[in-house]
Design an enzyme around this catalytic site. Sequence first.
Site, PDB file in Angstrom:
ATOM      1  N   GLY A   7       0.709  -1.332   0.053  1.00 56.37           N
ATOM      2  CA  GLY A   7       0.056  -0.170   0.232  1.00 56.37           C
ATOM      3  C   GLY A   7       0.896   1.294   0.092  1.00 56.37           C
ATOM      4  N   LYS A  13      -0.471   0.311   6.460  1.00 53.30           N
ATOM      5  CA  LYS A  13       0.210  -1.215   6.226  1.00 53.30           C
ATOM      6  C   LYS A  13       0.767  -1.590   7.729  1.00 53.30           C
ATOM      7  CE  LYS A  13       3.321   0.285   3.387  1.00 53.30           C
ATOM      8  NZ  LYS A  13       2.943   1.612   3.351  1.00 53.30           N
ATOM      9  N   THR A  15       0.007  -0.433  10.580  1.00 45.51           N
ATOM     10  CA  THR A  15      -0.852  -0.544  11.591  1.00 45.51           C
ATOM     11  C   THR A  15      -1.744  -2.035  11.613  1.00 45.51           C
ATOM     12  OG1 THR A  15      -1.373   1.521  11.876  1.00 45.51           O
ATOM     13  CG2 THR A  15      -3.263  -0.036  12.740  1.00 45.51           C
ATOM     14  N   GLU A  31       8.798  -2.476   7.824  1.00 49.71           N
ATOM     15  CA  GLU A  31       9.895  -1.741   6.968  1.00 49.71           C
ATOM     16  C   GLU A  31      10.962  -1.030   7.781  1.00 49.71           C
ATOM     17  OE1 GLU A  31       9.135   1.254   3.461  1.00 49.71           O
ATOM     18  OE2 GLU A  31       7.576   1.152   4.901  1.00 49.71           O
ATOM     19  N   TYR A  43      13.776  13.086   0.756  1.00 50.38           N
ATOM     20  CA  TYR A  43      12.744  13.952   0.594  1.00 50.38           C
ATOM     21  C   TYR A  43      13.138  15.350   0.474  1.00 50.38           C
ATOM     22  CZ  TYR A  43       9.522  10.322   1.821  1.00 50.38           C
ATOM     23  OH  TYR A  43       8.720   9.134   1.791  1.00 50.38           O
ATOM     24  N   ASP A  78       5.682  -6.004   5.971  1.00 50.52           N
ATOM     25  CA  ASP A  78       5.073  -4.617   6.026  1.00 50.52           C
ATOM     26  C   ASP A  78       5.814  -4.044   4.826  1.00 50.52           C
ATOM     27  OD1 ASP A  78       4.755  -2.121   5.953  1.00 50.52           O
ATOM     28  OD2 ASP A  78       5.365  -1.674   8.144  1.00 50.52           O
ATOM     29  N   ARG A  79       5.339  -4.007   3.924  1.00 52.90           N
ATOM     30  CA  ARG A  79       5.787  -3.581   2.359  1.00 52.90           C
ATOM     31  C   ARG A  79       6.747  -4.830   1.784  1.00 52.90           C
ATOM     32  NH1 ARG A  79       6.981   2.430   1.697  1.00 52.90           N
ATOM     33  NH2 ARG A  79       4.716   2.275   0.811  1.00 52.90           N
ATOM     34  N   ASP A  84       8.917  -1.799  -4.238  1.00 53.16           N
ATOM     35  CA  ASP A  84      10.145  -0.677  -4.631  1.00 53.16           C
ATOM     36  C   ASP A  84      10.344  -0.700  -6.123  1.00 53.16           C
ATOM     37  OD1 ASP A  84      11.158  -0.117  -2.026  1.00 53.16           O
ATOM     38  OD2 ASP A  84      11.667  -2.145  -1.678  1.00 53.16           O
TER      39      ASP A  84
END
Length: 204
Positions: A7, A13, A15, A31, A43, A78-79, A84
């Site tokens: 997601g 994800k 949670t 992750e 970022y 998680d992921r 990627d």
Amino acid sequence: MHIAIAGNIGSGKTTLTKMLVKRYGWTPQFEPVDVNPYLADFYADMSRWSFNLQIYFLNKRFRDVVEISKRTDTIIQDRTIFEDARIFAPNLHDQGYMSDRDFDNYSELFDLMMSLVGLPDLMIYIRSTIPNLIHQIEKRGRDYEQTIRIDYLTGLNKRYEEWISQYKGKLIIVDGDTTKFESNPQDFKRVTDMIDAELFGLFS
């Protein structure tokens, strides 16, 4: 067994992973966000750091997949490594943040890795709209995420939908806008009912 949750950023994800660990007793594979040495730099300057960031994630994710393949217990991840390579890196390339040379190099490395690993036993995809993602990102308040551009999130969402429409393995899609699994027990039960049906055939 290998369960994976996919997601966009802010979709929930982590949670859901924690809730499913508690419900089923599975072993979590989270992750590694907070320890990534490139994330804050990325970022702040996506063009400069996109390749470094994606190689870091690819390395960590491939290591996770190899370790999961050797385990005998049920791992919930998680992921995934697919996100990627099929979503984040192509999105950066499309938006001009990753050069053709870097993207080609990255893609060749991913293809080599994928020749050595298989699909998860079940993929759980949390689908979410941009307004909901923005709300969730603001709510959790990670400083480095507050500069994420809406067009970046939108590009990711488009890629997620393209990827999931062609996904060949076992798949559950959760509507992240309307399924409030964190706060509504009935919504969470609907998610676990779908999981039970796919993995154990209780409702098929």
